[in-house]
Scaffold this motif. Structure first.
Motif, PDB file in Angstrom:
ATOM      1  N   ARG A 177       0.827  -1.204   0.000  1.00  0.00           N
ATOM      2  CA  ARG A 177       0.000   0.000   0.000  1.00  0.00           C
ATOM      3  C   ARG A 177       0.862   1.255   0.000  1.00  0.00           C
ATOM      4  N   ALA A 178       2.012   1.192   0.698  1.00  0.00           N
ATOM      5  CA  ALA A 178       2.890   2.362   0.746  1.00  0.00           C
ATOM      6  C   ALA A 178       3.551   2.617  -0.595  1.00  0.00           C
ATOM      7  N   LEU A 179       3.908   1.548  -1.317  1.00  0.00           N
ATOM      8  CA  LEU A 179       4.594   1.698  -2.604  1.00  0.00           C
ATOM      9  C   LEU A 179       3.642   1.825  -3.778  1.00  0.00           C
ATOM     10  N   ALA A 180       2.360   1.570  -3.557  1.00  0.00           N
ATOM     11  CA  ALA A 180       1.402   1.643  -4.661  1.00  0.00           C
ATOM     12  C   ALA A 180       1.389   3.028  -5.321  1.00  0.00           C
ATOM     13  N   PRO A 181       1.375   4.136  -4.528  1.00  0.00           N
ATOM     14  CA  PRO A 181       1.420   5.454  -5.196  1.00  0.00           C
ATOM     15  C   PRO A 181       2.689   5.659  -6.015  1.00  0.00           C
ATOM     16  N   VAL A 182       3.821   5.128  -5.510  1.00  0.00           N
ATOM     17  CA  VAL A 182       5.080   5.270  -6.256  1.00  0.00           C
ATOM     18  C   VAL A 182       4.976   4.529  -7.586  1.00  0.00           C
ATOM     19  N   THR A 183       4.417   3.316  -7.548  1.00  0.00           N
ATOM     20  CA  THR A 183       4.241   2.550  -8.778  1.00  0.00           C
ATOM     21  C   THR A 183       3.323   3.276  -9.757  1.00  0.00           C
ATOM     22  N   ALA A 204      -0.567  19.006  -5.868  1.00  0.00           N
ATOM     23  CA  ALA A 204      -1.551  18.272  -5.059  1.00  0.00           C
ATOM     24  C   ALA A 204      -0.929  17.810  -3.743  1.00  0.00           C
ATOM     25  N   GLN A 205      -1.770  17.747  -2.696  1.00  0.00           N
ATOM     26  CA  GLN A 205      -1.303  17.356  -1.375  1.00  0.00           C
ATOM     27  C   GLN A 205      -0.937  15.873  -1.356  1.00  0.00           C
ATOM     28  N   ARG A 206       0.290  15.600  -0.966  1.00  0.00           N
ATOM     29  CA  ARG A 206       0.780  14.227  -0.845  1.00  0.00           C
ATOM     30  C   ARG A 206       1.685  14.145   0.371  1.00  0.00           C
ATOM     31  N   PRO A 207       1.963  12.941   0.874  1.00  0.00           N
ATOM     32  CA  PRO A 207       2.988  12.817   1.923  1.00  0.00           C
ATOM     33  C   PRO A 207       4.307  13.412   1.455  1.00  0.00           C
ATOM     34  N   ASP A 208       5.138  13.827   2.414  1.00  0.00           N
ATOM     35  CA  ASP A 208       6.363  14.547   2.077  1.00  0.00           C
ATOM     36  C   ASP A 208       7.206  13.799   1.052  1.00  0.00           C
ATOM     37  N   GLU A 209       7.408  12.479   1.273  1.00  0.00           N
ATOM     38  CA  GLU A 209       8.262  11.725   0.359  1.00  0.00           C
ATOM     39  C   GLU A 209       7.657  11.677  -1.045  1.00  0.00           C
ATOM     40  N   LEU A 210       6.332  11.437  -1.126  1.00  0.00           N
ATOM     41  CA  LEU A 210       5.688  11.376  -2.436  1.00  0.00           C
ATOM     42  C   LEU A 210       5.636  12.751  -3.081  1.00  0.00           C
TER      43      LEU A 210
END
Length: 449
Positions: A177-183, A204-210
């Protein structure tokens, strides 16, 4: 093993390995502590049992005897009483157990384990008046305690397996689930880079790393789009620049094929074809030299005098046809660029100077700090100060153009090649005109020394 080649698989494997080590340590410590606790409990109980049995032993007339009582639990338990080596009290039991109890007669505070049946024995001396008169040996079956430790070991192993399975499932799902946005972002960038370079992730608002990854992807797409625009523009302008000499060649050849022409006209047509082919060759060679220079990781080495001699030999004749004299001031400077690359850079500048100069073009060079500065000066009408940067844009010609039919690609190619070689081409602001009545133009080529 294929899933463990991915980042998700490796992180899951690492988490599972760490959990397995932690679980193994916990299981081992728990079972060791349980075994130690039960063993201590058995030893304590044997001491108590032996002490209780010793209180029931009397020694009338110098001989030991057991004072029997129907309510005495110590007498009902596994207890041996020895008067020396003679058994005064002997409970029923297997022969290995009896032999082990007899071996403890006369010993003090000693434990012994019997394998069959699983029993632990303890020897306690009986003393009267400060001297030893016998030995009490107490026994305790270990089968119940062994069953307890076995059940505890099996239970902790099963519990550990369940927990490890839970860790595997939770870690796999969580990391997935954590890597799904990266993929998804990676796939989007790959698709956009092929079909829609203008698309961006935006603010767009995303977690800092994303968010940082999205900004990095946007910057990458910006550079890719700029590079594509540059290449597309350069390709279009190159095709336009090559179209003119190619059209001349085609027109002259068609005229030669359609009708018989006088020798003078044929000679002129051949000269037009040769000049057009040479122009196309120079353009293509300059582009190839720029591509090679951009691909090189280390600079070359060239003598300017060698490059100047080749330029003088190549351009003195064409400039003389326009009543322009070429003056090359030779030098012994050495640059960090191959000599042929220097020729490709300076050649478009000479071509430009020959088309605008009234009568004179000068090429010289000198050291300027960590660079070698090559100057190409002419006594032409000069360049408007507002156009000093614009003339290097492909397809742009100065307002004082002399009717040249090209697309203004030569200066752009010269600057591109110079920058690829670690230098630059600029128009000097004040270099001193060759003639007082003509402002002239001075192109400056900075090359690494």
């Amino acid at each position: 093993m294929r899933p463990f080649h991915t980042l998700r698989g490796r992180l899951t494997a690492f988490a599972l390995l760490a959990a397995t080590i932690a679980m193994a340590v916990v299981v081992i410590l728990f079972n060791v502590l349980l075994h130690s606790s039960l063993s201590g409990y058995v030893d304590s109980r044997l001491r108590t049992q032996a002490a209780a049995a010793a209180t029931t032993v009397v020694g009338p007339g110098g001989h030991l005897a057991v004072r029997e009582s129907p309510d005495d639990e110590a007498i009902d338990a596994q207890v041996w009483v020895f008067d020396g080596t003679r058994a005064v009290l002997r409970p029923p039991g297997r022969r290995p157990l009896q032999l082990a109890a007899e071996a403890l007669a006369g010993r003090s505070g000693v434990f012994a384990d019997v394998a069959s049946p699983e029993t632990r024995l303890y020897a306690l001396p009986i003393t009267r008046g400060g001297r030893r008169v016998g030995t009490v040996v107490a026994g305790q079956s270990l089968s119940a305690y062994d069953r307890t430790t076995d059940v505890a070991l099996i239970g902790t192993l099963l519990l550990g397996g369940v927990l490890l399975a839970a860790v595997l499932a939770v870690t796999w799902l969580t990391i997935g689930r954590a890597l799904a946005p990266v993929t998804d972002m990676t796939r989007s960038v790959a698709e956009w880079s092929e079909h829609d370079v203008a698309r961006r992730f935006g603010p767009a608002q995303r977690p800092d790393e994303l968010g940082e990854l999205g900004r990095t992807f946007d910057d990458l797409l910006d550079r890719l789009a700029a590079s594509l625009r540059h290449e597309q523009r350069l390709s279009a302008e190159l095709s336009h620049e090559l179209r003119t000499p190619l059209a001349r060649i085609t027109a002259e050849m068609e005229l030669l094929q359609r009708r018989e022409r006088p020798p003078d006209e044929r000679r002129e047509a051949y000269e037009v074809v040769a000049r057009s082919a040479a122009q196309m060759s120079r353009i293509l060679e300059t582009l190839m030299a720029a591509a090679r220079a951009e691909a090189q990781t280390a600079g070359g080495r060239g003598h300017l005098d060698q490059a100047f001699a080749s330029l003088e030999q190549t351009w003195a004749g064409p400039l003389a046809e326009h009543d322009v004299t070429l003056e090359v001031q030779h030098t012994d400077e050495v640059v960090g660029v191959d000599a042929d690359v220097v020729e490709r850079i300076v050649a478009p500048l000479l071509d430009n100077a020959g088309r605008h100069a009234r009568s004179h073009v000068v090429v010289d060079a000198g050291r300027a700090g960590g660079h070698v500065r090559v100057r190409v000066r002419d006594d032409g009408p000069g360049i408007d100060p507002a156009e000093r940067d614009a003339v290097f844009e492909p397809g742009v010609r100065g307002a004082r153009a002399n009717g040249h039919g090209g697309a203004g690609l030569g200066l752009a190619l010269a600057r591109r090649l110079a920058r690829a070689a670690g230098g630059d081409v600029t128009v000097a602001e004040d270099s001193g005109p060759l003639r007082p009545d003509r402002p002239g133009t001075t192109f400056v080529v900075d090359l690494p020394a």
